[in-house]
Design an enzyme around this catalytic site. Structure first.
Site, PDB file in Angstrom:
ATOM      1  N   HIS A 103       0.834  -1.203   0.000  1.00  0.00           N
ATOM      2  CA  HIS A 103       0.000   0.000   0.000  1.00  0.00           C
ATOM      3  C   HIS A 103       0.869   1.254   0.000  1.00  0.00           C
ATOM      4  CE1 HIS A 103      -3.286  -2.668   0.756  1.00  0.00           C
ATOM      5  NE2 HIS A 103      -2.879  -2.980   1.968  1.00  0.00           N
ATOM      6  N   GLU A 120      -2.115  -0.069   8.115  1.00  0.00           N
ATOM      7  CA  GLU A 120      -3.150  -0.921   8.721  1.00  0.00           C
ATOM      8  C   GLU A 120      -2.529  -1.805   9.803  1.00  0.00           C
ATOM      9  OE1 GLU A 120      -4.656  -3.226   5.441  1.00  0.00           O
ATOM     10  OE2 GLU A 120      -2.722  -4.148   5.037  1.00  0.00           O
ATOM     11  N   HIS A 178       3.031  -7.558   1.862  1.00  0.00           N
ATOM     12  CA  HIS A 178       2.332  -8.456   2.781  1.00  0.00           C
ATOM     13  C   HIS A 178       1.235  -9.237   2.064  1.00  0.00           C
ATOM     14  CE1 HIS A 178      -0.139  -4.809   2.634  1.00  0.00           C
ATOM     15  NE2 HIS A 178      -1.173  -5.572   2.940  1.00  0.00           N
ATOM     16  N   ARG A 198      -1.170  -4.725  -6.368  1.00  0.00           N
ATOM     17  CA  ARG A 198      -0.887  -6.160  -6.385  1.00  0.00           C
ATOM     18  C   ARG A 198       0.460  -6.442  -7.027  1.00  0.00           C
ATOM     19  NH1 ARG A 198      -5.994  -6.725  -8.774  1.00  0.00           N
ATOM     20  NH2 ARG A 198      -7.554  -6.709  -7.136  1.00  0.00           N
TER      21      ARG A 198
END
EC number: 5.3.1.8
Length: 322
Positions: A103, A120, A178, A198
């Site tokens: 991200h 996150e 991740h 991705r």
């Protein structure tokens, strides 16, 4: 005048190629299909949750934010970038492996207009005995080696795998490569963003039968090759009635608490509080009401709620703005 009270929402469910039916264990009425995500508290163009309890039932989180603003969400409770609620709270059912992804930060030039970056954290609610996740790059991987691996299909050789069990927690700052893998159910607290790049998707078709898009250049641009500040910890042995800090970022603080009997708490004028019930049940009460709670539920407590009490036998996460 509407008095502040704990808000419970109707989740927005998302079908994903890697999803399953595990969210039914929380008593959630999920739609047909491979349900990978329950957006439990959301104020985003791709999903906004509506209140199901009390005087404001039927109203969207966006409407409540616009009407009650800083009084309910706190002096820190607004995103200055786009005005939306700053966090997005999810439950994820990883029946299959998620794509390997990364991200961006808030300042990445390639962000879609109005979108935030995405830092996150995960709290593992359930994990099969051999469950694992992908968490960061192996030592020495740089942009060139990652790009080469993406081109020749050897990305998985460049990544760190970590075994997981229920109660483990992972902090994932923007820039951390991740992936959740098959057999885990997690609670996710994140910036209010839906931007994912991705890197690898196991060469599988998406829900439409076509391969899902990879984002090679964006991924290479935003990956933190020297480390992103990601941290992990096991939370076994958390003492009842004490908060254990799991993650602290510029965007959120997340703590774990074990409720055993009545626990008197309070919100702060600076920030709303989010309570995620990981397991167990009990009663949440405040000065002019109470509501029963059970595992899987996520409550938004307004900043001006003040004193409240969690009673019962349960494990909860508490999130607020730093």
């Amino acid at each position: 005048m509407t008095k502040p009270y704990p808000l419970l929402f109707q989740p927005e469910f998302k079908e994903r190629v890697w999803g399953g039916r595990a969210l039914e264990q929380f008593g959630l009425d999920i739609p047909e299909g491979h349900i990978g995500e329950g957006w439990m508290i959301a104020d985003h163009p791709n999903g906004t949750t509506s209140i199901v309890n009390g005087e404001l039932a039927g109203r969207g989180l966006d409407e409540v934010r616009e009407q009650f603003g800083r009084e309910w969400f706190g002096s820190k409770g607004f995103s200055e970038v786009n005005g939306r609620f700053p966090l997005l709270i999810k439950l994820l059912d990883c029946n299959d492996n998620l794509s390997v992804q990364v991200h961006p930060t808030d300042d990445y030039e390639g962000l879609p207009k109005g979108e935030l970056g995405k830092t996150e954290m995960w709290y593992v609610l359930d994990a099969k005995p051999d469950a694992k996740i992908i968490y960061g790059l192996k030592e020495g991987v740089n942009r060139e080696t990652l790009k080469e691996a993406m081109e020749n299909g050897t990305v998985m050789d460049q990544l760190q795998e970590v075994s997981v069990k229920a109660g483990d927690t992972f902090y994932i700052p923007a820039g951390t490569v991740h992936a959740l893998c098959a057999g885990v159910v997690v609670a996710e607290i994140q910036q209010n963003s839906d931007t994912t790049y991705r890197i690898f998707d196991y060469n599988r078709p998406g829900l439409d039968g076509k391969p899902r898009e990879l984002h090679i250049e964006d991924s290479l641009n935003v990956t933190a090759y020297e480390g992103s500040g990601a941290t992990t910890m096991s939370t076994e042995g958390t003492a009842p009635g004490e908060w254990l800090e799991l993650a602290k970022s510029p965007y959120f603080v997340v703590e774990k608490g074990v409720v055993s009997g009545a626990w008197s708490l309070s919100t702060s004028a600076e920030s709303f509080t989010i309570v995620v019930v990981c397991e167990g049940q009990g009663t949440l009460s405040w000065d002019n009401g109470s509501i029963d709670y059970t595992s899987g539920q996520c409550f938004l407590l307004p900043a001006n709620l003040g004193a409240y009490t969690l009673d019962g036998q349960s494990t909860v996460l508490r999130s607020y703005l730093p």
